[in-house]
Design a protein around this motif. Structure first.
Motif: not given
Length: 135
Positions: A42, A54, A84
């Motif tokens: 991420s 996120n 994600t």
């Protein structure tokens, strides 16, 4: 007592125990993958968007900031969190595929059953009959 014995027999079957062990290991592995995705993947993808991956979202309606500094009334599509979770799923699915492939390869291939011993040929049987008739 019959019910308890029947349940014990059911619970102790090899396949059920294997499934339980696999489930526990899968849950632990999912935590590892989530940590990998959240802590490594991420942030790297977030570099592309200059934000936390996120936290990526499409705002449909802007909210207002209250006295505590929190945004309230915002309507947004949280696609970063969804992506994600999709990445987590793909990693888990790929690893499970590789594990199943390795297990299938390691399983002992069933050897073909040996051919039963061949009986006497027609000529041999006829010769035996001939010899028996001569006696």
């Amino acid at each position: 007592m019959g019910f308890v014995k029947e349940f014990k027999d059911f619970a102790m079957k090899g396949n059920l125990v294997d499934i339980a062990v696999g489930f526990v290991m899968g849950a632990a592995f999912n935590k590892v993958v989530s940590s990998f995705t959240g802590g490594i993947v991420s942030p790297l993808i977030g570099l592309l968007f200059n934000s936390d991956f996120n936290d990526l979202k499409y705002i449909i309606e802007e909210g207002t900031v209250n006295d505590a500094g929190e945004t309230v009334g915002e309507i947004a599509v949280l696609y970063g969190e969804f992506l994600t979770n999709v990445i987590d799923f793909l990693i888990v699915a790929f690893v499970m595929f590789m594990i199943v492939k390795a297990v299938n390869r390691m399983k002992k291939k069933e050897e073909p059953a040996p051919e039963p011993p061949k009986g006497p040929t027609q000529e041999e049987l006829l010769a035996e009959i001939r010899d028996l008739l001569k006696k």
